[in-house]
Design a protein around this motif. Sequence first.
Motif, PDB file in Angstrom:
ATOM      1  N   ASP A 137       0.823  -1.210   0.000  1.00 53.35           N
ATOM      2  CA  ASP A 137       0.000   0.000   0.000  1.00 53.35           C
ATOM      3  C   ASP A 137       0.861   1.266   0.000  1.00 53.35           C
ATOM      4  OD1 ASP A 137       0.835  -0.458   2.593  1.00 53.35           O
ATOM      5  OD2 ASP A 137      -1.059   0.121   3.519  1.00 53.35           O
ATOM      6  N   THR A 138       2.178   1.113   0.221  1.00 47.37           N
ATOM      7  CA  THR A 138       3.115   2.228   0.145  1.00 47.37           C
ATOM      8  C   THR A 138       3.812   2.251  -1.211  1.00 47.37           C
ATOM      9  OG1 THR A 138       3.486   2.125   2.530  1.00 47.37           O
ATOM     10  CG2 THR A 138       5.153   3.267   1.222  1.00 47.37           C
ATOM     11  N   TRP A 139       4.354   1.113  -1.630  1.00 48.22           N
ATOM     12  CA  TRP A 139       5.012   0.969  -2.939  1.00 48.22           C
ATOM     13  C   TRP A 139       4.862  -0.492  -3.357  1.00 48.22           C
ATOM     14  CZ3 TRP A 139       6.222   4.208  -6.574  1.00 48.22           C
ATOM     15  CH2 TRP A 139       7.013   3.780  -7.644  1.00 48.22           C
ATOM     16  N   SER A 140       4.078  -0.713  -4.391  1.00 47.26           N
ATOM     17  CA  SER A 140       3.760  -2.081  -4.813  1.00 47.26           C
ATOM     18  C   SER A 140       4.596  -2.517  -6.022  1.00 47.26           C
ATOM     19  CB  SER A 140       2.275  -2.181  -5.178  1.00 47.26           C
ATOM     20  OG  SER A 140       2.030  -1.452  -6.377  1.00 47.26           O
ATOM     21  N   TRP A 141       4.561  -3.812  -6.277  1.00 50.09           N
ATOM     22  CA  TRP A 141       5.197  -4.371  -7.467  1.00 50.09           C
ATOM     23  C   TRP A 141       4.645  -3.687  -8.724  1.00 50.09           C
ATOM     24  CZ3 TRP A 141       9.160  -6.548  -9.508  1.00 50.09           C
ATOM     25  CH2 TRP A 141       9.078  -7.163 -10.756  1.00 50.09           C
ATOM     26  N   GLU A 142       3.348  -3.471  -8.766  1.00 45.92           N
ATOM     27  CA  GLU A 142       2.731  -2.836  -9.932  1.00 45.92           C
ATOM     28  C   GLU A 142       3.283  -1.431 -10.148  1.00 45.92           C
ATOM     29  OE1 GLU A 142       1.031  -4.491  -7.493  1.00 45.92           O
ATOM     30  OE2 GLU A 142       0.581  -6.256  -8.713  1.00 45.92           O
ATOM     31  N   GLN A 143       3.496  -0.691  -9.071  1.00 47.28           N
ATOM     32  CA  GLN A 143       4.093   0.644  -9.186  1.00 47.28           C
ATOM     33  C   GLN A 143       5.532   0.557  -9.666  1.00 47.28           C
ATOM     34  OE1 GLN A 143       2.806   1.549  -5.104  1.00 47.28           O
ATOM     35  NE2 GLN A 143       2.171   3.557  -5.887  1.00 47.28           N
ATOM     36  N   GLU A 198      13.270   3.156 -10.119  1.00 48.29           N
ATOM     37  CA  GLU A 198      12.851   4.045  -9.040  1.00 48.29           C
ATOM     38  C   GLU A 198      13.895   4.019  -7.936  1.00 48.29           C
ATOM     39  OE1 GLU A 198      10.383   6.726  -6.988  1.00 48.29           O
ATOM     40  OE2 GLU A 198      10.311   6.058  -9.061  1.00 48.29           O
ATOM     41  N   GLU A 199      14.091   5.163  -7.316  1.00 52.73           N
ATOM     42  CA  GLU A 199      14.974   5.269  -6.161  1.00 52.73           C
ATOM     43  C   GLU A 199      14.356   4.479  -5.006  1.00 52.73           C
ATOM     44  OE1 GLU A 199      17.014   9.204  -5.006  1.00 52.73           O
ATOM     45  OE2 GLU A 199      15.227   9.101  -3.747  1.00 52.73           O
ATOM     46  N   TRP A 200      15.150   3.629  -4.362  1.00 52.46           N
ATOM     47  CA  TRP A 200      14.662   2.859  -3.212  1.00 52.46           C
ATOM     48  C   TRP A 200      14.923   3.692  -1.965  1.00 52.46           C
ATOM     49  CZ3 TRP A 200      11.476  -0.953  -3.722  1.00 52.46           C
ATOM     50  CH2 TRP A 200      11.124  -1.703  -2.598  1.00 52.46           C
ATOM     51  N   ASN A 201      14.133   4.756  -1.814  1.00 43.42           N
ATOM     52  CA  ASN A 201      14.401   5.754  -0.787  1.00 43.42           C
ATOM     53  C   ASN A 201      13.612   5.497   0.492  1.00 43.42           C
ATOM     54  OD1 ASN A 201      11.756   6.717  -1.267  1.00 43.42           O
ATOM     55  ND2 ASN A 201      12.514   8.029  -2.909  1.00 43.42           N
ATOM     56  N   GLY A 202      13.907   6.319   1.483  1.00 42.53           N
ATOM     57  CA  GLY A 202      13.174   6.261   2.737  1.00 42.53           C
ATOM     58  C   GLY A 202      13.690   5.243   3.739  1.00 42.53           C
ATOM     59  N   VAL A 203      14.758   4.549   3.407  1.00 39.52           N
ATOM     60  CA  VAL A 203      15.317   3.542   4.321  1.00 39.52           C
ATOM     61  C   VAL A 203      16.086   4.271   5.421  1.00 39.52           C
ATOM     62  CG1 VAL A 203      16.946   1.613   4.523  1.00 39.52           C
ATOM     63  CG2 VAL A 203      15.431   1.789   2.518  1.00 39.52           C
ATOM     64  N   ARG A 204      15.725   3.991   6.661  1.00 41.18           N
ATOM     65  CA  ARG A 204      16.360   4.650   7.807  1.00 41.18           C
ATOM     66  C   ARG A 204      16.883   3.609   8.795  1.00 41.18           C
ATOM     67  NH1 ARG A 204      15.924   7.682   4.299  1.00 41.18           N
ATOM     68  NH2 ARG A 204      14.950   9.740   4.291  1.00 41.18           N
ATOM     69  N   ASN A 205      17.570   2.629   8.267  1.00 46.28           N
ATOM     70  CA  ASN A 205      18.187   1.577   9.065  1.00 46.28           C
ATOM     71  C   ASN A 205      19.616   1.435   8.548  1.00 46.28           C
ATOM     72  OD1 ASN A 205      19.058  -1.431   9.016  1.00 46.28           O
ATOM     73  ND2 ASN A 205      17.545  -1.345  10.659  1.00 46.28           N
ATOM     74  N   TYR A 206      20.590   1.509   9.458  1.00 44.84           N
ATOM     75  CA  TYR A 206      21.989   1.493   9.032  1.00 44.84           C
ATOM     76  C   TYR A 206      22.380   0.200   8.326  1.00 44.84           C
ATOM     77  CZ  TYR A 206      22.778   5.827  11.553  1.00 44.84           C
ATOM     78  OH  TYR A 206      22.728   7.136  11.975  1.00 44.84           O
ATOM     79  N   GLN A 207      21.905  -0.921   8.810  1.00 42.21           N
ATOM     80  CA  GLN A 207      22.260  -2.195   8.186  1.00 42.21           C
ATOM     81  C   GLN A 207      21.702  -2.269   6.764  1.00 42.21           C
ATOM     82  OE1 GLN A 207      21.065  -5.639  10.435  1.00 42.21           O
ATOM     83  NE2 GLN A 207      22.292  -7.030   9.199  1.00 42.21           N
ATOM     84  N   ALA A 208      20.459  -1.847   6.576  1.00 39.65           N
ATOM     85  CA  ALA A 208      19.858  -1.839   5.240  1.00 39.65           C
ATOM     86  C   ALA A 208      20.607  -0.862   4.336  1.00 39.65           C
ATOM     87  CB  ALA A 208      18.371  -1.484   5.329  1.00 39.65           C
ATOM     88  N   ASP A 246      23.285  -6.029 -10.079  1.00 36.41           N
ATOM     89  CA  ASP A 246      22.894  -7.001  -9.057  1.00 36.41           C
ATOM     90  C   ASP A 246      21.387  -7.218  -9.154  1.00 36.41           C
ATOM     91  OD1 ASP A 246      25.479  -7.166  -8.091  1.00 36.41           O
ATOM     92  OD2 ASP A 246      25.056  -6.169  -6.181  1.00 36.41           O
ATOM     93  N   ARG A 247      20.945  -8.407  -8.801  1.00 33.19           N
ATOM     94  CA  ARG A 247      19.521  -8.745  -8.852  1.00 33.19           C
ATOM     95  C   ARG A 247      18.946  -8.828  -7.450  1.00 33.19           C
ATOM     96  NH1 ARG A 247      17.601 -10.708 -14.061  1.00 33.19           N
ATOM     97  NH2 ARG A 247      18.744  -9.335 -15.458  1.00 33.19           N
ATOM     98  N   GLY A 248      17.642  -8.624  -7.363  1.00 36.78           N
ATOM     99  CA  GLY A 248      16.973  -8.704  -6.071  1.00 36.78           C
ATOM    100  C   GLY A 248      15.558  -9.221  -6.216  1.00 36.78           C
ATOM    101  N   PHE A 249      15.048  -9.735  -5.120  1.00 35.67           N
ATOM    102  CA  PHE A 249      13.642 -10.107  -5.049  1.00 35.67           C
ATOM    103  C   PHE A 249      12.863  -8.904  -4.546  1.00 35.67           C
ATOM    104  CE2 PHE A 249      15.294 -14.563  -4.253  1.00 35.67           C
ATOM    105  CZ  PHE A 249      14.884 -15.052  -5.485  1.00 35.67           C
ATOM    106  N   PHE A 250      11.659  -8.713  -5.074  1.00 34.10           N
ATOM    107  CA  PHE A 250      10.741  -7.679  -4.605  1.00 34.10           C
ATOM    108  C   PHE A 250       9.723  -8.399  -3.727  1.00 34.10           C
ATOM    109  CE2 PHE A 250       7.380  -4.634  -4.529  1.00 34.10           C
ATOM    110  CZ  PHE A 250       7.956  -3.395  -4.775  1.00 34.10           C
ATOM    111  N   TYR A 251       9.706  -8.033  -2.454  1.00 35.37           N
ATOM    112  CA  TYR A 251       8.903  -8.728  -1.449  1.00 35.37           C
ATOM    113  C   TYR A 251       7.811  -7.811  -0.920  1.00 35.37           C
ATOM    114  CZ  TYR A 251       7.883 -11.184   2.959  1.00 35.37           C
ATOM    115  OH  TYR A 251       7.275 -11.823   4.000  1.00 35.37           O
ATOM    116  N   HIS A 252       6.558  -8.255  -0.998  1.00 35.62           N
ATOM    117  CA  HIS A 252       5.447  -7.525  -0.392  1.00 35.62           C
ATOM    118  C   HIS A 252       5.359  -7.923   1.074  1.00 35.62           C
ATOM    119  CE1 HIS A 252       2.918  -6.500  -4.212  1.00 35.62           C
ATOM    120  NE2 HIS A 252       3.861  -5.625  -3.989  1.00 35.62           N
ATOM    121  N   SER A 253       5.623  -6.978   1.960  1.00 34.80           N
ATOM    122  CA  SER A 253       5.529  -7.256   3.391  1.00 34.80           C
ATOM    123  C   SER A 253       4.138  -6.877   3.883  1.00 34.80           C
ATOM    124  CB  SER A 253       6.605  -6.475   4.158  1.00 34.80           C
ATOM    125  OG  SER A 253       6.436  -5.095   3.982  1.00 34.80           O
TER     126      SER A 253
END
Length: 139
Positions: free
Chosen positions: A11-17, A26-36, A47-54
């Motif tokens: 509901d914030t950023w979906s696969w469809e978006q 798209e910029e993968w912004n808004g991350v506020r965790n040092y490890q991430a 590099d490849r990644g999985f897109f996961y709906h949490s």
Amino acid sequence: MAYWLFKSEPDTWSWEQQVARGEAGEEWNGVRNYQARNNMRAMKVGDRGFFYHSNQGRQIVGIVEVSAPCHPDSTTDDPRWECVDIRAVRPLPRPVTLDQIKAEPRLAEMVLVKNSRLSVQPVTEAEWRLICEMGGTTP
């Protein structure tokens, strides 16, 4: 090539978006965790990644590719926060749920199982291949 998992509430950023952003990605912004953030600093273009709906769905729904290296996050003036850009590559023919991942003994050590709160996380090559197989696609 390295492999990753990007978590987003649909509901914030979906696969469809993500798909709708096309080749530009798209910029993968808004991350506020040092490890991430540090995981994104380690990423390379291609590099490849999985897109996961949490939260809603709790499933891997697609494959993305890092399309721009780590750079300042445009949503803040704080220089501590950086991000990468990603673009959609393809959907998984069969989404792979968190329950399926947890039920697979070969995925017991996956970060998604051990530290499910981390929003950007590494995926081993063996995990990548197995989840691609479970999702009905080639690695």
